[in-house]
Design a protein around this motif. Structure first.
Motif, PDB file in Angstrom:
ATOM      1  N   LYS A   7     -46.371  22.912 -10.554  1.00  0.00           N
ATOM      2  CA  LYS A   7     -46.831  24.291 -10.623  1.00  0.00           C
ATOM      3  C   LYS A   7     -46.696  25.010  -9.287  1.00  0.00           C
ATOM      4  CE  LYS A   7     -48.368  23.779 -14.844  1.00  0.00           C
ATOM      5  NZ  LYS A   7     -47.333  23.562 -15.777  1.00  0.00           N
ATOM      6  N   ARG A   8     -46.205  24.331  -8.276  1.00  0.00           N
ATOM      7  CA  ARG A   8     -46.074  24.918  -6.944  1.00  0.00           C
ATOM      8  C   ARG A   8     -44.787  25.730  -6.850  1.00  0.00           C
ATOM      9  NH1 ARG A   8     -49.564  22.002  -3.549  1.00  0.00           N
ATOM     10  NH2 ARG A   8     -50.384  20.171  -4.573  1.00  0.00           N
ATOM     11  N   ASP A   9     -44.761  26.653  -5.882  1.00  0.00           N
ATOM     12  CA  ASP A   9     -43.554  27.437  -5.636  1.00  0.00           C
ATOM     13  C   ASP A   9     -42.448  26.578  -5.036  1.00  0.00           C
ATOM     14  OD1 ASP A   9     -44.726  29.746  -6.595  1.00  0.00           O
ATOM     15  OD2 ASP A   9     -45.403  30.402  -4.623  1.00  0.00           O
ATOM     16  N   TYR A  10     -42.827  25.535  -4.285  1.00  0.00           N
ATOM     17  CA  TYR A  10     -41.868  24.644  -3.639  1.00  0.00           C
ATOM     18  C   TYR A  10     -42.166  23.209  -4.042  1.00  0.00           C
ATOM     19  CZ  TYR A  10     -41.045  28.648  -0.598  1.00  0.00           C
ATOM     20  OH  TYR A  10     -40.756  29.892  -0.117  1.00  0.00           O
ATOM     21  N   ALA A  40     -43.613  25.307   1.816  1.00  0.00           N
ATOM     22  CA  ALA A  40     -44.820  26.083   2.139  1.00  0.00           C
ATOM     23  C   ALA A  40     -45.899  25.287   2.850  1.00  0.00           C
ATOM     24  CB  ALA A  40     -45.402  26.676   0.858  1.00  0.00           C
ATOM     25  N   GLY A  41     -45.779  23.962   2.889  1.00  0.00           N
ATOM     26  CA  GLY A  41     -46.866  23.190   3.479  1.00  0.00           C
ATOM     27  C   GLY A  41     -46.451  21.811   3.947  1.00  0.00           C
ATOM     28  N   ASN A  85     -60.164   5.015   8.095  1.00  0.00           N
ATOM     29  CA  ASN A  85     -60.679   5.811   9.226  1.00  0.00           C
ATOM     30  C   ASN A  85     -59.664   6.802   9.783  1.00  0.00           C
ATOM     31  OD1 ASN A  85     -63.326   4.856   9.218  1.00  0.00           O
ATOM     32  ND2 ASN A  85     -62.705   3.025  10.348  1.00  0.00           N
ATOM     33  N   GLN A  86     -58.653   7.117   9.000  1.00  0.00           N
ATOM     34  CA  GLN A  86     -57.748   8.197   9.353  1.00  0.00           C
ATOM     35  C   GLN A  86     -58.092   9.396   8.474  1.00  0.00           C
ATOM     36  OE1 GLN A  86     -53.764   6.437   8.943  1.00  0.00           O
ATOM     37  NE2 GLN A  86     -53.615   6.681  11.158  1.00  0.00           N
ATOM     38  N   TYR A  87     -57.550  10.544   8.831  1.00  0.00           N
ATOM     39  CA  TYR A  87     -57.793  11.769   8.078  1.00  0.00           C
ATOM     40  C   TYR A  87     -56.474  12.305   7.565  1.00  0.00           C
ATOM     41  CZ  TYR A  87     -62.421  11.616  10.099  1.00  0.00           C
ATOM     42  OH  TYR A  87     -63.689  11.226  10.453  1.00  0.00           O
ATOM     43  N   GLU A  88     -56.456  12.679   6.292  1.00  0.00           N
ATOM     44  CA  GLU A  88     -55.293  13.339   5.742  1.00  0.00           C
ATOM     45  C   GLU A  88     -55.487  14.833   5.949  1.00  0.00           C
ATOM     46  OE1 GLU A  88     -52.510  13.732   1.799  1.00  0.00           O
ATOM     47  OE2 GLU A  88     -54.232  12.406   1.734  1.00  0.00           O
ATOM     48  N   ILE A  89     -54.590  15.434   6.697  1.00  0.00           N
ATOM     49  CA  ILE A  89     -54.651  16.854   7.014  1.00  0.00           C
ATOM     50  C   ILE A  89     -53.641  17.573   6.136  1.00  0.00           C
ATOM     51  CG2 ILE A  89     -54.497  18.586   8.845  1.00  0.00           C
ATOM     52  CD1 ILE A  89     -56.603  16.310   9.346  1.00  0.00           C
ATOM     53  N   ALA A  90     -54.096  18.550   5.375  1.00  0.00           N
ATOM     54  CA  ALA A  90     -53.204  19.382   4.562  1.00  0.00           C
ATOM     55  C   ALA A  90     -53.174  20.758   5.205  1.00  0.00           C
ATOM     56  CB  ALA A  90     -53.716  19.470   3.133  1.00  0.00           C
ATOM     57  N   ALA A  91     -51.980  21.329   5.308  1.00  0.00           N
ATOM     58  CA  ALA A  91     -51.847  22.616   5.983  1.00  0.00           C
ATOM     59  C   ALA A  91     -50.743  23.455   5.355  1.00  0.00           C
ATOM     60  CB  ALA A  91     -51.537  22.393   7.464  1.00  0.00           C
ATOM     61  N   SER A  92     -50.879  24.761   5.499  1.00  0.00           N
ATOM     62  CA  SER A  92     -49.818  25.660   5.054  1.00  0.00           C
ATOM     63  C   SER A  92     -48.959  26.021   6.261  1.00  0.00           C
ATOM     64  CB  SER A  92     -50.394  26.909   4.409  1.00  0.00           C
ATOM     65  OG  SER A  92     -51.206  27.619   5.313  1.00  0.00           O
ATOM     66  N   ILE A  93     -47.659  26.101   6.018  1.00  0.00           N
ATOM     67  CA  ILE A  93     -46.724  26.471   7.080  1.00  0.00           C
ATOM     68  C   ILE A  93     -46.721  27.989   7.193  1.00  0.00           C
ATOM     69  CG2 ILE A  93     -44.314  26.469   7.829  1.00  0.00           C
ATOM     70  CD1 ILE A  93     -44.002  23.781   6.342  1.00  0.00           C
ATOM     71  N   LYS A  94     -47.017  28.472   8.399  1.00  0.00           N
ATOM     72  CA  LYS A  94     -47.039  29.914   8.644  1.00  0.00           C
ATOM     73  C   LYS A  94     -45.713  30.418   9.182  1.00  0.00           C
ATOM     74  CE  LYS A  94     -51.071  30.492   7.121  1.00  0.00           C
ATOM     75  NZ  LYS A  94     -51.210  31.151   5.824  1.00  0.00           N
ATOM     76  N   SER A  95     -45.052  29.625  10.022  1.00  0.00           N
ATOM     77  CA  SER A  95     -43.723  29.999  10.528  1.00  0.00           C
ATOM     78  C   SER A  95     -43.044  28.774  11.123  1.00  0.00           C
ATOM     79  CB  SER A  95     -43.803  31.124  11.571  1.00  0.00           C
ATOM     80  OG  SER A  95     -44.449  30.678  12.733  1.00  0.00           O
ATOM     81  N   ILE A  96     -41.717  28.843  11.145  1.00  0.00           N
ATOM     82  CA  ILE A  96     -40.908  27.796  11.746  1.00  0.00           C
ATOM     83  C   ILE A  96     -40.500  28.288  13.124  1.00  0.00           C
ATOM     84  CG2 ILE A  96     -38.800  26.404  11.563  1.00  0.00           C
ATOM     85  CD1 ILE A  96     -40.803  25.888   9.284  1.00  0.00           C
ATOM     86  N   LYS A  97     -40.671  27.457  14.132  1.00  0.00           N
ATOM     87  CA  LYS A  97     -40.322  27.827  15.504  1.00  0.00           C
ATOM     88  C   LYS A  97     -38.813  27.711  15.671  1.00  0.00           C
ATOM     89  CE  LYS A  97     -41.688  26.803  20.248  1.00  0.00           C
ATOM     90  NZ  LYS A  97     -42.574  25.962  21.072  1.00  0.00           N
ATOM     91  N   GLY A  98     -38.196  28.761  16.188  1.00  0.00           N
ATOM     92  CA  GLY A  98     -36.760  28.767  16.404  1.00  0.00           C
ATOM     93  C   GLY A  98     -36.388  27.916  17.613  1.00  0.00           C
TER      94      GLY A  98
END
Length: 99
Positions: A7-10, A40-41, A85-98
């Protein structure tokens, strides 16, 4: 026509490679494991949680030199503690660095 339940866009791809990460206002970067990537993430394993909304910079380092590294600016969506004892970090991509 291909049918799938995504159901995701990507489409989310499972990956297993190094990732360096740091809060946007910090010079102190750490290394973790990138676990999924989409247009997207991103999600990765870290040794600490991060608050939702935190702006970060990440560099994804592929296992082979065929694919170039990618540096992106992300926003943390959630941190979930795992049994190891690790953390799963979920994040959205805001921009790609050139380059």
């Amino acid at each position: 026509m291909l049918a799938h339940d995504e159901k995701r866009d990507y489409i989310r791809m499972e990956v297993d490679c190094d990732i360096t990460y740091k809060p946007a206002n910090s010079q102190d970067s750490k290394t973790g494991r990138c676990t999924t990537l989409s247009g997207a993430g991103v999600s990765f394993l870290a040794d600490q949680p991060f608050d939702a909304g935190l702006a970060m910079e990440v560099s994804i380092i592929p296992k082979t030199s065929i694919t170039p590294p990618m540096t992106a600016f992300i926003e943390v969506v959630r941190s979930v503690k795992r049994d190891d004892n690790q953390y799963e970090i979920a994040a959205s991509i805001k921009s790609i660095k050139g380059s």
